[in-house]
Design a protein around this motif. Structure first.
Motif, PDB file in Angstrom:
ATOM      1  N   LEU A 129       0.366  -1.067   0.222  1.00 53.23           N
ATOM      2  CA  LEU A 129       0.264  -0.015  -0.383  1.00 53.23           C
ATOM      3  C   LEU A 129       0.682   1.257  -0.061  1.00 53.23           C
ATOM      4  N   ASP A 130       1.874   1.346   0.853  1.00 58.13           N
ATOM      5  CA  ASP A 130       2.736   2.375   0.991  1.00 58.13           C
ATOM      6  C   ASP A 130       3.224   3.017  -0.798  1.00 58.13           C
ATOM      7  N   GLU A 131       3.532   1.878  -1.056  1.00 53.86           N
ATOM      8  CA  GLU A 131       4.468   2.402  -2.407  1.00 53.86           C
ATOM      9  C   GLU A 131       3.991   2.235  -3.435  1.00 53.86           C
ATOM     10  N   ALA A 132       2.203   2.156  -3.774  1.00 51.97           N
ATOM     11  CA  ALA A 132       0.691   1.939  -4.651  1.00 51.97           C
ATOM     12  C   ALA A 132       0.697   3.603  -3.971  1.00 51.97           C
ATOM     13  N   ILE A 133       0.269   4.011  -3.176  1.00 48.06           N
ATOM     14  CA  ILE A 133      -0.355   5.345  -2.821  1.00 48.06           C
ATOM     15  C   ILE A 133       1.044   6.279  -3.552  1.00 48.06           C
ATOM     16  N   ARG A 134       2.038   6.291  -3.290  1.00 46.95           N
ATOM     17  CA  ARG A 134       3.189   7.007  -3.510  1.00 46.95           C
ATOM     18  C   ARG A 134       2.663   7.047  -5.140  1.00 46.95           C
ATOM     19  N   LEU A 135       2.926   6.129  -5.490  1.00 41.88           N
ATOM     20  CA  LEU A 135       2.570   6.107  -7.673  1.00 41.88           C
ATOM     21  C   LEU A 135       1.596   6.460  -7.512  1.00 41.88           C
ATOM     22  N   LEU A 136       0.296   6.525  -7.176  1.00 41.12           N
ATOM     23  CA  LEU A 136      -0.413   7.186  -7.303  1.00 41.12           C
ATOM     24  C   LEU A 136      -0.772   8.511  -7.453  1.00 41.12           C
ATOM     25  N   ARG A 137      -0.405   9.108  -6.345  1.00 37.82           N
ATOM     26  CA  ARG A 137      -0.320  10.779  -6.192  1.00 37.82           C
ATOM     27  C   ARG A 137       0.600  11.349  -6.899  1.00 37.82           C
ATOM     28  N   ARG A 138       1.522  10.248  -7.369  1.00 35.64           N
ATOM     29  CA  ARG A 138       2.528  10.936  -8.506  1.00 35.64           C
ATOM     30  C   ARG A 138       1.395  10.953 -10.467  1.00 35.64           C
ATOM     31  N   ALA A 139       1.082  10.160  -9.922  1.00 36.64           N
ATOM     32  CA  ALA A 139       0.426  10.386 -10.872  1.00 36.64           C
ATOM     33  C   ALA A 139      -0.541  11.351 -11.244  1.00 36.64           C
ATOM     34  N   VAL A 140      -1.634  11.629 -10.097  1.00 35.27           N
ATOM     35  CA  VAL A 140      -2.980  12.261  -9.873  1.00 35.27           C
ATOM     36  C   VAL A 140      -1.347  13.759 -10.402  1.00 35.27           C
ATOM     37  N   GLU A 141      -0.331  13.934  -9.547  1.00 37.24           N
ATOM     38  CA  GLU A 141      -0.090  15.164  -9.702  1.00 37.24           C
ATOM     39  C   GLU A 141       0.646  15.919 -10.950  1.00 37.24           C
ATOM     40  N   LEU A 142       1.270  14.378 -11.900  1.00 37.29           N
ATOM     41  CA  LEU A 142       1.346  14.691 -12.710  1.00 37.29           C
ATOM     42  C   LEU A 142       0.159  14.978 -14.128  1.00 37.29           C
ATOM     43  N   LYS A 143      -1.152  14.346 -13.912  1.00 33.08           N
ATOM     44  CA  LYS A 143      -2.298  14.396 -14.749  1.00 33.08           C
ATOM     45  C   LYS A 143      -3.129  16.011 -14.419  1.00 33.08           C
TER      46      LYS A 143
END
Length: 146
Positions: A129-143
């Motif tokens: 979950l920790d890595e998943a949240i980090r990646l998903l937040r990064r995706a949202v920031e880039l989007k």
């Protein structure tokens, strides 16, 4: 007095001419490899999107994976091809290889939103979950970024 524009846009000295010739040779060498890689990716997409019977789905996905792996062997620096391979591997249920392909895609193109999102979802499904949240937040920031 009006000046006429220069027509020659190429090299103006010997070192520039050398660069032009090297670029032409590089293009002549790499273009067939790029074309072959694109052909293999197109074949993989065609195979994967065909409407096979339910028994043939695994066979179709395996053929698509084979074509994508050949494309990667020819031109290994295409993040989109690694991403397509990861998606296909994920559909086949080979999550470990899908993770590796997603990571390679992100190594080649760190701001690849779709790869960040898909890797995050895959990691979330595996309980990381920790890595998943980090990646998903990064995706949202880039989007959200313009």
């Amino acid at each position: 007095m009006a000046r006429t524009p220069r027509k020659w846009q190429g090299a103006r000295n010997p070192s520039g001419l050398k660069r032009v010739r090297q670029a032409e040779r590089r293009h002549a060498i790499l273009q067939p490899r790029r074309s072959a890689a694109k052909t293999l990716v197109a074949k993989a997409v065609m195979v994967a999107t065909a409407q096979p019977d339910s028994a043939d789905v695994a066979t179709s996905l395996s053929a698509a994976i084979s074509a994508l792996e050949k494309a990667i062997q020819l031109q290994g620096d295409l993040a989109d091809v690694h991403h397509d391979l990861a998606l296909t591997l994920n559909d086949l249920g080979d999550n470990q290889r899908a993770l590796e392909a997603y990571r390679k895609s992100l190594e080649l193109k760190p701001d690849f939103v779709e790869a960040l999102n898909n890797l995050g979802v895959l990691l979330e499904g595996q309980g990381q979950l920790d890595e998943a949240i980090r990646l998903l937040r990064r995706a949202v920031e880039l989007k959200r970024a313009p």
